[in-house]
Write a protein that holds these residues in place. Structure first.
Motif, PDB file in Angstrom:
ATOM      1  N   LYS A 219      -8.834   4.314  -4.397  1.00  0.00           N
ATOM      2  CA  LYS A 219      -8.436   5.688  -4.701  1.00  0.00           C
ATOM      3  C   LYS A 219      -7.385   6.195  -3.709  1.00  0.00           C
ATOM      4  CE  LYS A 219     -12.837   6.806  -6.911  1.00  0.00           C
ATOM      5  NZ  LYS A 219     -14.040   7.685  -6.923  1.00  0.00           N
ATOM      6  N   ASN A 220      -6.500   5.275  -3.347  1.00  0.00           N
ATOM      7  CA  ASN A 220      -5.388   5.577  -2.435  1.00  0.00           C
ATOM      8  C   ASN A 220      -5.858   6.097  -1.075  1.00  0.00           C
ATOM      9  OD1 ASN A 220      -3.549   4.744  -4.376  1.00  0.00           O
ATOM     10  ND2 ASN A 220      -3.247   6.800  -5.184  1.00  0.00           N
ATOM     11  N   ALA A 221      -7.038   5.638  -0.644  1.00  0.00           N
ATOM     12  CA  ALA A 221      -7.534   5.997   0.689  1.00  0.00           C
ATOM     13  C   ALA A 221      -6.594   5.424   1.742  1.00  0.00           C
ATOM     14  CB  ALA A 221      -8.948   5.463   0.897  1.00  0.00           C
ATOM     15  N   LEU A 222      -6.438   6.167   2.825  1.00  0.00           N
ATOM     16  CA  LEU A 222      -5.432   5.855   3.837  1.00  0.00           C
ATOM     17  C   LEU A 222      -6.007   5.074   5.015  1.00  0.00           C
ATOM     18  CD1 LEU A 222      -3.838   9.396   3.751  1.00  0.00           C
ATOM     19  CD2 LEU A 222      -2.767   7.307   2.889  1.00  0.00           C
TER      20      LEU A 222
ATOM     21  N   MET B 269       0.819  -1.218   0.000  1.00  0.00           N
ATOM     22  CA  MET B 269       0.000   0.000   0.000  1.00  0.00           C
ATOM     23  C   MET B 269       0.849   1.261   0.000  1.00  0.00           C
ATOM     24  SD  MET B 269      -3.303  -0.865   2.405  1.00  0.00           S
ATOM     25  CE  MET B 269      -2.395  -1.426   3.834  1.00  0.00           C
ATOM     26  N   LEU B 270       2.153   1.072   0.196  1.00  0.00           N
ATOM     27  CA  LEU B 270       3.069   2.212   0.206  1.00  0.00           C
ATOM     28  C   LEU B 270       4.371   1.783  -0.451  1.00  0.00           C
ATOM     29  CD1 LEU B 270       2.590   5.034   1.558  1.00  0.00           C
ATOM     30  CD2 LEU B 270       4.178   4.294   3.323  1.00  0.00           C
ATOM     31  N   ASN B 271       4.843   2.577  -1.399  1.00  0.00           N
ATOM     32  CA  ASN B 271       6.134   2.311  -2.019  1.00  0.00           C
ATOM     33  C   ASN B 271       7.117   3.386  -1.575  1.00  0.00           C
ATOM     34  OD1 ASN B 271       5.155   0.106  -3.537  1.00  0.00           O
ATOM     35  ND2 ASN B 271       4.358   1.484  -5.111  1.00  0.00           N
ATOM     36  N   VAL B 272       8.171   2.979  -0.866  1.00  0.00           N
ATOM     37  CA  VAL B 272       9.178   3.905  -0.361  1.00  0.00           C
ATOM     38  C   VAL B 272      10.512   3.561  -1.014  1.00  0.00           C
ATOM     39  CG1 VAL B 272      10.399   4.766   1.674  1.00  0.00           C
ATOM     40  CG2 VAL B 272       7.976   4.148   1.834  1.00  0.00           C
ATOM     41  N   SER B 273      11.165   4.588  -1.554  1.00  0.00           N
ATOM     42  CA  SER B 273      12.472   4.370  -2.176  1.00  0.00           C
ATOM     43  C   SER B 273      13.395   5.536  -1.867  1.00  0.00           C
ATOM     44  CB  SER B 273      12.324   4.196  -3.692  1.00  0.00           C
ATOM     45  OG  SER B 273      11.772   5.363  -4.278  1.00  0.00           O
ATOM     46  N   ARG B 274      14.678   5.280  -1.941  1.00  0.00           N
ATOM     47  CA  ARG B 274      15.708   6.301  -1.713  1.00  0.00           C
ATOM     48  C   ARG B 274      16.710   6.238  -2.852  1.00  0.00           C
ATOM     49  NH1 ARG B 274      13.956   3.941   2.704  1.00  0.00           N
ATOM     50  NH2 ARG B 274      13.410   5.165   4.555  1.00  0.00           N
ATOM     51  N   GLU B 275      16.818   7.341  -3.594  1.00  0.00           N
ATOM     52  CA  GLU B 275      17.716   7.367  -4.743  1.00  0.00           C
ATOM     53  C   GLU B 275      18.128   8.803  -5.030  1.00  0.00           C
ATOM     54  OE1 GLU B 275      17.853   5.801  -9.393  1.00  0.00           O
ATOM     55  OE2 GLU B 275      16.039   5.547  -8.193  1.00  0.00           O
ATOM     56  N   ASN B 276      19.404   8.996  -5.289  1.00  0.00           N
ATOM     57  CA  ASN B 276      19.935  10.324  -5.634  1.00  0.00           C
ATOM     58  C   ASN B 276      19.583  11.386  -4.597  1.00  0.00           C
ATOM     59  OD1 ASN B 276      20.948   9.239  -8.051  1.00  0.00           O
ATOM     60  ND2 ASN B 276      19.007   9.620  -9.107  1.00  0.00           N
TER      61      ASN B 276
ATOM     62  N   CYS C 109      -3.869   9.375  -8.977  1.00  0.00           N
ATOM     63  CA  CYS C 109      -4.669   9.857  -7.843  1.00  0.00           C
ATOM     64  C   CYS C 109      -3.745  10.095  -6.648  1.00  0.00           C
ATOM     65  CB  CYS C 109      -5.747   8.836  -7.487  1.00  0.00           C
ATOM     66  SG  CYS C 109      -6.821   9.328  -6.113  1.00  0.00           S
ATOM     67  N   PHE C 110      -3.886  11.232  -6.000  1.00  0.00           N
ATOM     68  CA  PHE C 110      -3.081  11.507  -4.813  1.00  0.00           C
ATOM     69  C   PHE C 110      -3.630  10.676  -3.655  1.00  0.00           C
ATOM     70  CE2 PHE C 110      -1.577  14.423  -1.313  1.00  0.00           C
ATOM     71  CZ  PHE C 110      -0.227  14.180  -1.520  1.00  0.00           C
ATOM     72  N   THR C 111      -4.734  11.085  -3.054  1.00  0.00           N
ATOM     73  CA  THR C 111      -5.419  10.259  -2.053  1.00  0.00           C
ATOM     74  C   THR C 111      -6.828  10.781  -1.812  1.00  0.00           C
ATOM     75  OG1 THR C 111      -5.451   9.476   0.257  1.00  0.00           O
ATOM     76  CG2 THR C 111      -4.380  11.573  -0.155  1.00  0.00           C
ATOM     77  N   ALA C 112      -7.742   9.853  -1.623  1.00  0.00           N
ATOM     78  CA  ALA C 112      -9.129  10.197  -1.303  1.00  0.00           C
ATOM     79  C   ALA C 112      -9.313  10.457   0.188  1.00  0.00           C
ATOM     80  CB  ALA C 112     -10.067   9.075  -1.754  1.00  0.00           C
ATOM     81  N   GLY C 113      -8.209  10.517   0.936  1.00  0.00           N
ATOM     82  CA  GLY C 113      -8.289  10.778   2.372  1.00  0.00           C
ATOM     83  C   GLY C 113      -8.419   9.501   3.170  1.00  0.00           C
ATOM     84  N   ASN C 114      -8.985   9.609   4.343  1.00  0.00           N
ATOM     85  CA  ASN C 114      -9.148   8.430   5.196  1.00  0.00           C
ATOM     86  C   ASN C 114     -10.131   7.429   4.595  1.00  0.00           C
ATOM     87  OD1 ASN C 114      -7.454   8.857   7.493  1.00  0.00           O
ATOM     88  ND2 ASN C 114      -8.860  10.450   8.197  1.00  0.00           N
ATOM     89  N   ASP C 115      -9.832   6.161   4.765  1.00  0.00           N
ATOM     90  CA  ASP C 115     -10.784   5.110   4.430  1.00  0.00           C
ATOM     91  C   ASP C 115     -11.822   5.092   5.552  1.00  0.00           C
ATOM     92  OD1 ASP C 115     -12.103   2.544   4.380  1.00  0.00           O
ATOM     93  OD2 ASP C 115     -10.534   1.844   3.025  1.00  0.00           O
TER      94      ASP C 115
END
Length: 251
Positions: free
Chosen positions: A21-24, A1-8, A55-61
């Motif tokens: 809809k990317n609800a949290l 549900m979350l993709n975290v990466s570290r680069e450059n 989609c950014f996020t629809a807010g809280n689920d």
């Protein structure tokens, strides 16, 4: 549900729950907090927050939020928001599609907010019998003016990218095709800056942190009381049951 990466020297946090809809949900807040808390490491100069699948996020689920321990949920959300408030390096938000509820609120604590021309925003707390959250009632009047802040927070209606720009919530509005390039250019410019000067300059710009933290706690106190009110209970039940709200209970 979350993709975290570290680069450059960039920490990227992608909200990825496209079927909702990317609800949290609480675990996502917890994981985002952990990621942001790692942003003070020596090799990170900027943070990118974005959503997946346009989609950014629809807010809280809402269904998930109402079915679990509210105190724990608030603690997870609070930890995430405070890690955003206290993030030492610049935070860039890439907004596409929906940015609803906390999806708009969190933008107030970012340093660069770029959105596409079709983005939609809303802080509909009042429609749920609730109050503004995480210093939105403190920050919005200061960046938008009292009249525009009242329009956004007291009516709780959806507004478009142009309105978000007019109110100082977003830095720039571009087409969907231009957005990735603008984000990349900004992050590259930030990474090229001296780390110490970058961190110190942000600290000087964000010089109202103590007042913001106090206001967040004040809002949370009122928010907690509102959550158990009859209007809030009715609004959430109506949402889950997909029926009109009984406005006779909105007293």
């Amino acid at each position: 549900m979350l993709n975290v990466s570290r680069e450059n020297a960039i920490l990227s946090i992608e909200i990825c729950r496209p079927d909702k809809k990317n609800a949290l949900v609480p675990q996502m807040y917890h994981d985002m907090a952990l990621a942001l808390e790692s942003a003070d490491s020596a090799d990170i100069k900027a943070v990118l927050i974005k959503g997946s699948h346009g989609c950014f996020t629809a807010g809280n689920d809402i269904a998930d939020f109402m079915s679990k321990n509210e105190d724990k949920d608030i603690k997870d959300t609070y930890r995430f928001m405070m890690s955003l408030v206290n993030c030492p390096v610049p935070v860039v938000a890439q907004v596409e599609g929906l940015a609803i509820g906390i999806g708009t609120t969190l933008l107030l604590h970012c340093d660069f907010v770029y959105c596409d021309e079709n983005a939609k925003f809303a802080m509909p707390f009042i429609n749920l019998g609730l109050v503004p959250e995480y210093a939105s009632s403190y920050i919005l009047p200061r960046i938008s003016g009292n009249l525009k802040a009242a329009e956004l927070l007291l009516l709780g209606e959806t507004f478009d990218a142009e309105k978000a720009y007019e109110c100082g919530i977003v830095s720039k509005v571009v087409s969907s095709e231009e957005l990735p390039n603008l984000i990349s250019q900004t992050l590259t410019k930030l990474v090229d800056k001296p780390k110490m000067a970058l961190v110190q300059s942000k600290a000087l710009l964000r010089n109202q942190k103590d007042d913001i933290e106090k206001h967040i706690l004040l809002e949370l106190e009122v928010f907690a009381k509102a959550m158990v009110s009859e209007p809030a209970k009715e609004a959430f039940s109506a949402f889950l049951e997909k029926r009109p709200v009984n406005k006779h209970l909105f007293k």
